[in-house]
Design an enzyme around this catalytic site. Structure first.
Site, PDB file in Angstrom:
ATOM      1  N   LYS A   1      -5.087  -5.565  -9.011  1.00  0.00           N
ATOM      2  CA  LYS A   1      -3.533  -5.257  -8.478  1.00  0.00           C
ATOM      3  C   LYS A   1      -2.488  -5.915  -9.634  1.00  0.00           C
ATOM      4  O   LYS A   1      -2.781  -6.839 -10.125  1.00  0.00           O
ATOM      5  CB  LYS A   1      -3.427  -5.959  -7.250  1.00  0.00           C
ATOM      6  CG  LYS A   1      -4.658  -5.369  -6.113  1.00  0.00           C
ATOM      7  CD  LYS A   1      -4.231  -6.182  -5.017  1.00  0.00           C
ATOM      8  CE  LYS A   1      -5.492  -6.033  -3.883  1.00  0.00           C
ATOM      9  NZ  LYS A   1      -6.237  -4.618  -4.104  1.00  0.00           N
TER      10      LYS A   1
ATOM     11  N   TYR B   1       0.832  -1.070   0.005  1.00  0.00           N
ATOM     12  CA  TYR B   1       0.094   0.134  -0.057  1.00  0.00           C
ATOM     13  C   TYR B   1       0.908   1.142  -0.099  1.00  0.00           C
ATOM     14  O   TYR B   1       1.771   1.133   0.832  1.00  0.00           O
ATOM     15  CB  TYR B   1      -0.666  -0.002   1.416  1.00  0.00           C
ATOM     16  CG  TYR B   1      -1.773  -0.864   1.495  1.00  0.00           C
ATOM     17  CD1 TYR B   1      -1.455  -2.449   1.689  1.00  0.00           C
ATOM     18  CD2 TYR B   1      -3.203  -0.727   1.086  1.00  0.00           C
ATOM     19  CE1 TYR B   1      -2.485  -3.212   2.071  1.00  0.00           C
ATOM     20  CE2 TYR B   1      -4.159  -1.737   1.192  1.00  0.00           C
ATOM     21  CZ  TYR B   1      -3.887  -2.892   1.869  1.00  0.00           C
ATOM     22  OH  TYR B   1      -4.836  -3.978   1.988  1.00  0.00           O
TER      23      TYR B   1
ATOM     24  N   HIS C   1      -5.973   1.642  -2.261  1.00  0.00           N
ATOM     25  CA  HIS C   1      -6.191   0.295  -2.272  1.00  0.00           C
ATOM     26  C   HIS C   1      -4.981  -0.135  -2.407  1.00  0.00           C
ATOM     27  O   HIS C   1      -4.123   0.622  -2.983  1.00  0.00           O
ATOM     28  CB  HIS C   1      -7.074   0.012  -3.442  1.00  0.00           C
ATOM     29  CG  HIS C   1      -8.352  -0.247  -3.133  1.00  0.00           C
ATOM     30  ND1 HIS C   1      -9.510  -0.415  -4.062  1.00  0.00           N
ATOM     31  CD2 HIS C   1      -9.208   0.000  -1.967  1.00  0.00           C
ATOM     32  CE1 HIS C   1     -10.534  -0.304  -3.553  1.00  0.00           C
ATOM     33  NE2 HIS C   1     -10.343  -0.012  -2.287  1.00  0.00           N
TER      34      HIS C   1
END
Lengths: 115, 279, 446, 353
Positions: D304, D265, D273
């Protein structure tokens, strides 16, 4: 496998985070060379629409140590199913980050939820 | 099952450890489908040659699939570039003549058909049809030369000798990265599932309750585990179970029981896993 | 509480997203009913029909399945391979060299395939031969060794062609080749791509280049003798007045592989690789579809690709050492995060020399992290289904992402994380616009 | 972008060791300010007034029980996970809320729970309709008519759902098990503890002087007195990777929920996020392809980037083991070199122009 160190953690998690009722731990008798505990309890609501009614569930606490490998073989899983005589158990996977996650494990080939 | 109803699986380079099992005959592909084996079509579809969604022959089978079909007496292997080269080099003038005759026969049929069509068209337009006037060169240049799917060269040389079949079978089996997968495949077939390769979904196989043309898949089946020794990879259970929830597939693990020599026994134990919906 | 909102959000986001991507991938078995309408000119892929959960024993369902199968088999049967006599192009397979030739070549395919020799004969690689035969563009024949005339050379079937593949690996490679060709890509075996060797070598002195390569190496070795820190008394002796100082002290410990980030470094790395004989061929060089492509001077490929069979005992997923070697051998166009470098290598780019706009350093850093540096494509064969994976060299060690804290300035509190101004990355960035727009990799435009 | 930026004051510092940012102003032409500054400098320290107390529970689970210390670790770099919550310790507040003992608004978990139940109900209805559909088919009803009915049914469901959302109420429930939550004075007992991953604990004692447990004791407790190299490899490689990312400014948290080792993060979970999912591998690892594919799908499915972090040991294993036994952790961890490869699905059709 030995889960005697973590079954209390799972018991507490089910009772106080997941709000299950009547959560109790039991030691399995006929598993060889291992110290295996299972937890029994009743969820606050039906876990799946495919369930006919709200029933007590069996939870097998297992520990996911990222720094060493687990030891739940499928042979052992079969032995646990044989002793508990239930259609499913719930794996209570204890992670080393403080979380517990829960997975249904059915014996054999099972159909997925319809929706 | 009758010998000559068996399906021919061409094993590309079956003499080395790995081989690619392919089926070229459309009737064979239909038969396979009715027996519950879909396979993957991999050849360019000439009518739509610029896409990959709809493909044509050859049909590629999973290695496990080919092994199982041969093991159950439904198919046989044949192989080898040598076969093609030998057949082509030793072709006799007589055989070549036959081939040319076949070509000519096809042309004759096409000419007849085209003429008939032309005549019908003219008739519908009210123009009298004169066979002499129909342009000969135009007709000839529009005849179709087909590249057939199935070989005529090698059909005569197919060796269904059982010792040879067994040799090919064992080599193919040993070329598997995880030989336990064969037993998992077999067990799933006994439960009447249609199977397809599963890497795109993070598994070895995807299992369908019926023909994939009509039904959604039910399971992502993981590479085979050693029933007594391999521990369940819990990190994979977590991601697998999560994936399954999204795509409505169960994450299935299979343990293959091994005997003392670590040879697989035909005994597979399955477990189906999904996220419990909480935690 | 708020952090929980975010995290929960994050988890819930998995399912729907995965579902989305599956809709696209579950197209393994599609609705063939409208394929008949497809022609060569309009390759519109029909939408997938709705499927059922499982067989329910109804006739209605049986009928739907019957129709689906019929549509599929009719489409395959109706689409015969071949060509009309007028357009027929004959190609002959020569077993001795595992290639095929076309005595009287013509056709569009020659822009991107085949090689014409002095006699005007076009030579096709085996992949090209099978691909063109499968489309019906050429008619495949077998060249018999004992005669000059083609009269008695037998026609080959598709099955014959496949049986002529030398290895299972070759069939996998063909499948990937055909898959990309059907989409319009220009695909050439990496071994056969014309390489502009001279243009590849940096203009710097050869020996100097090598020495510099070595010095990067020694620098890397240096990083694993960290500045003495982590001593129990450290915090009694040192005072840190900013969090950045603490981070600076912490980050010296663990060494890392830094990716080459300027065009110059890249060329040097490539050169050292070649010099040490550590150059690894890819399977295919791939160019995006373009009308201006020239076989003889193709320029650097857009992608380089390696074929890998996931189910065969002969193959394993590459280890880090193997991946690194591949990165060093990459000759494809640089897709990395340095826009400047990218511009410099695009053939025919008019932007070369133009002052490149500097972006906000925060955005530039974000881009470097998200985009990475050198890359290649792994084509994974799964018994007939191909997935593509892009492996990209990343470098987190060269980036610092901590936000600056200072009790006194309040402006940074609400803003996005500010990267450190003074870090090494940014100083490299400043050099980029000054890097001369080299002519390497530019095909001689004639 | 963050949905809601909370009071940044809570999360002012990225690490539990704070810089000396309250030194007096240094005025160049005022020597007195120099003296005062110097005095302040020497007399202050980055060290914590007292170290955070940790203990092992349920085997190798490293926990912090003091509520203030839990909060401190969470707010200064987002270390640890509360065992009865998801990350930040909120169990006590939630419980008070559930039992109707708190004035404040409904806790987030509760709202989510309500929504979950509604979704279940929706699905149940859907299943019922499937049965109807099957019946219609048996009766030979036209497919188009069935589709039509299905559309109407879905519409009615959706309307029902919106209605439900408006009428939901918070109902207080009290269970038998809740009785044990109260002490003799009828005060609620805080059952929550914060758990630290082994790598987090190592970072907080080896790299920063935060925990009251020395690095060598922690090491011994985790793998025993006489480990083999195989026993320490995973811990060492994962620690080196953790340190690598933490020290370059990332907030590193467990990736377990996404089937990977770590999530990165920027700043921390309340702000962004996670953008990267990290899988730590030994540099000579080559796994079955299925392993990469399924891990990449979960991480990629959550939008991601999936990073393979390869860790290479630069010295012989025996030497590394020796360093471990001698407690020379700085030299040990400095012997692991990081290399990163981004792994992502590539779709040819989307890369044509």
């Amino acid at each position: 496998m030995n889960n005697s160190l973590v079954f209390e953690l799972v018991t507490s998690n089910l009772t106080h985070q997941q709000l299950w009722d009547a959560v109790k731990a039991h030691k399995l008798s006929n598993s060889v060379n291992s110290d295996i505990w299972v937890v029994n309890g009743c969820p606050p609501h039906k876990l799946s629409n495919d369930d006919v009614e709200l029933t007590n569930e069996w939870i097998l606490p297992v520990e996911l140590q990222q720094y060493d490998r687990g030891s739940l073989t499928l042979e052992l899983a079969d032995q646990i199913f044989a002793e508990l005589r239930c259609r499913r158990i719930i794996l209570g996977i204890v992670n080393d980050d403080g979380t517990v996650v829960y997975y249904f494990m059915y014996k054999g080939l099972h159909k997925p939820k319809k929706n | 099952m009758n010998e000559h109803t068996k399906i021919a699986i061409s094993l590309v380079k079956g003499n080395s450890n790995s081989g690619t099992p392919l089926v070229f005959d459309i009737d064979d592909i239909k038969k396979l489908r009715n027996w519950g084996t879909a396979g993957i079509l991999t050849g360019t579809l000439p009518s739509a040659a610029q896409q990959n969604g709809f493909l044509s022959v050859p049909l590629r089978l999973m290695v496990e699939e080919a092994l199982w079909l041969v093991d159950s007496g439904m198919a046989f292997f044949f192989t080898g570039p040598e076969t093609v080269t030998a057949a082509a080099e030793t072709l006799t003038a007589r055989e070549m003549e036959h081939a040319l005759e076949r070509q000519e026969k096809s042309f004759a049929e096409q000419r007849l058909f085209k003429k008939q069509q032309h005549a019908e068209k003219m008739a519908s337009l009210g123009i009298p049809f004169d066979e002499e006037k129909a342009s000969f060169t135009l007709l000839e240049s529009s005849l179709f030369v087909e590249t057939p799917s199935v070989s005529e060269l090698v059909s005569a040389t197919i060796d269904q000798n059982s010792a040879r079949q067994e040799e090919l079978w064992i080599k193919l089996y040993n070329g598997l990265r995880n030989t336990g997968d064969y037993f998992v495949y077999k067990a799933l077939k006994q439960n009447h599932y249609f199977l397809s390769p599963g890497a795109r979904f993070g598994g070895r196989f995807i299992a369908y309750p019926g023909d994939p043309l009509r039904y959604h898949s039910h399971m992502t089946v993981q590479p085979a585990l050693d029933y007594n020794r391999d521990p369940l990879d819990l990190l994979q259970v977590v991601s697998g179970g999560r994936l399954g929830t999204g795509v409505k597939k169960l994450w299935v693990v299979a343990g293959v029981k091994m005997d003392d020599e670590k040879e697989a026994k035909e005994d597979v134990s399955f477990f189906s896993i999904e996220w419990a919906g909480f935690g | 509480m708020t952090s929980e909102t975010v995290e929960k959000d994050e988890e819930l986001s998995i399912n729907s997203n995965v579902l989305d991507s599956d809709d696209e991938e579950d197209d393994l078995f599609k609705d063939w009913s409208s394929i008949a309408k497809l022609s060569k000119s309009q390759a519109v892929v029909p939408k997938r029909g709705d499927k059922d959960y499982e067989p329910d024993g109804t006739n209605a369902q049986e009928l739907l399945l019957y129709r689906a199968k019929k549509a599929m088999f009719d489409s395959i049967s109706d689409a015969a391979r071949g060509t009309v006599v007028k357009n027929q192009i004959k190609a002959y397979y020569v077993p001795q060299c595992h290639r095929a030739f076309i005595p009287h070549p013509r056709g569009n395919f020659m822009h991107t395939m085949g090689k014409v020799d002095r006699n005007g004969t076009c030579w096709l690689t085996f992949n090209e031969f099978v691909y063109l035969a499968e489309r019906g563009t050429i008619t495949p024949y077998f060249k018999r060794s004992d005669r000059e005339s083609h009269e008695l050379d037998p026609l080959l079937s598709i099955q014959d062609l496949y049986l002529l593949f030398k290895t299972a690996q070759e069939t996998d490679e063909f499948a990937v080749f055909a898959h990309l060709k059907r989409l319009g890509f220009i695909v050439i075996s990496s071994q056969l791509t014309p390489k502009s060797e001279s243009a590849d070598i940096p203009h710097t002195d050869v020996k100097k280049g090598f020495r510099q390569g070595l010095s990067t190496l020694t620098k890397a070795i240096f990083t694993f003798f960290p500045v003495p820190t982590y001593h129990p008394l450290q915090y009694h002796l040192t005072r840190y007045t900013t969090s950045s100082q603490i981070y600076e002290a912490l980050k010296n410990l663990v060494p890392y592989y830094a990716a080459p980030k300027t065009m110059h470094d890249l060329e040097k790395d490539k050169y050292v690789t070649k010099f040490e004989g550590d150059d690894h061929e890819f399977t295919f060089d791939v160019w995006k579809p373009r009308g201006t492509f020239k076989k003889k001077v193709p320029g650097p490929p857009d992608f380089q690709l390696l074929v890998f069979n996931k189910n065969s005992s002969d193959c394993t997923f590459p280890t880090y050492a193997e991946i690194k070697q591949r990165f060093r051998s990459v000759r494809s166009k640089y897709e990395g995060s340095l826009t400047q470098a990218h511009t410099a290598s695009s053939p025919g780019s008019k932007e070369v020399g133009k002052a490149v706009k500097r972006l906000n350093p925060y955005i530039e850093q974000q881009r470097r992290l998200k985009r990475g540096y050198r890359s290649f494509i792994l084509a994974v064969m799964d018994d007939g289904l191909i997935s593509f994976v892009k492996l990209t060299e990343s470098d987190f060690g060269s980036e610092d992402v901590w936000f600056k804290t200072s009790g006194k300035t309040s402006k940074e509190r609400s803003g996005p994380a500010q990267p450190k101004r003074r870090n090494a990355k940014n100083s490299i960035n400043k050099q980029i616009p000054q890097t001369p727009p080299t002519s390497k990799n530019l095909p001689a435009e004639t | 972008m963050p949905k809601y930026v909370p009071n940044v004051k809570y999360y002012k510092y990225p690490l539990p060791i704070h810089p000396l940012d309250n030194l007096p102003e240094l005025v160049l032409h005022n020597p007195i300010s120099w003296v005062f500054w110097l005095y302040s400098y020497v007399s202050s320290t980055n060290l914590l007034p007292s170290k955070v107390h940790v203990k092992f529970s349920s085997g190798k689970h490293i926990t912090v029980a003091d509520p203030d210390e839990m909060l401190y670790l969470w707010r200064n770099g987002f270390f640890g996970t509360a065992q009865l919550s998801r990350s930040e310790p909120t169990w006590k507040e939630r419980t008070l809320n559930r039992l109707g003992l708190l004035e404040s608004s409904r806790a987030l978990e509760h709202v989510t729970e309500q929504r979950r139940l509604q979704r279940l109900e929706f699905k149940r209805e859907r299943a019922n309709f499937e049965a109807v559909k099957r019946e219609l088919r048996h009766q030979g009803v036209e497919e188009s008519e069935i589709t039509n009915q299905e559309r109407k049914f879905l519409q009615s469901l959706r309307e029902q759902e919106t209605q439900d959302q408006e009428t939901t109420t918070t109902d207080v429930q009290f269970r038998e098990a809740d009785a044990e939550l109260f002490d003799d004075n009828n005060k609620i007992v805080d059952l929550e503890v914060l758990e630290l991953m082994p790598v987090e604990a190592m970072f907080l004692t080896f790299a920063l002087p935060v925990l009251d447990l020395p690095a060598h004791s922690l090491a011994r407790s985790l793998v025993g007195n006489n480990p083999s190299y195989a026993d320490i490899n995973d811990l060492c490689t994962k620690y080196a990777a953790y340190h690598h990312y933490r020290s370059h400014g990332w907030c590193v948290r467990s990736g377990i929920k996404f089937g990977c080792d770590f999530l990165l993060y920027k700043r921390g979970p309340p702000f962004h996020h996670a953008e990267f999912g990290i899988m730590v591998l030994n540099s000579d690892d080559s796994m079955d392809y299925t392993w990469y594919a399924s891990s990449a799908r979960v991480v990629g499915g959550a939008k991601k980037s999936f990073i393979l972090c390869y860790v290479e040991l630069l010295i012989p294993r025996e030497e590394a083991l020796l360093l471990w036994q001698q407690g020379k952790f700085a030299r040990l961890f400095a012997s692991y070199k990081m290399g990163e490869v981004m792994y992502r699905r590539w779709v040819p059709g989307k890369n044509r122009d």
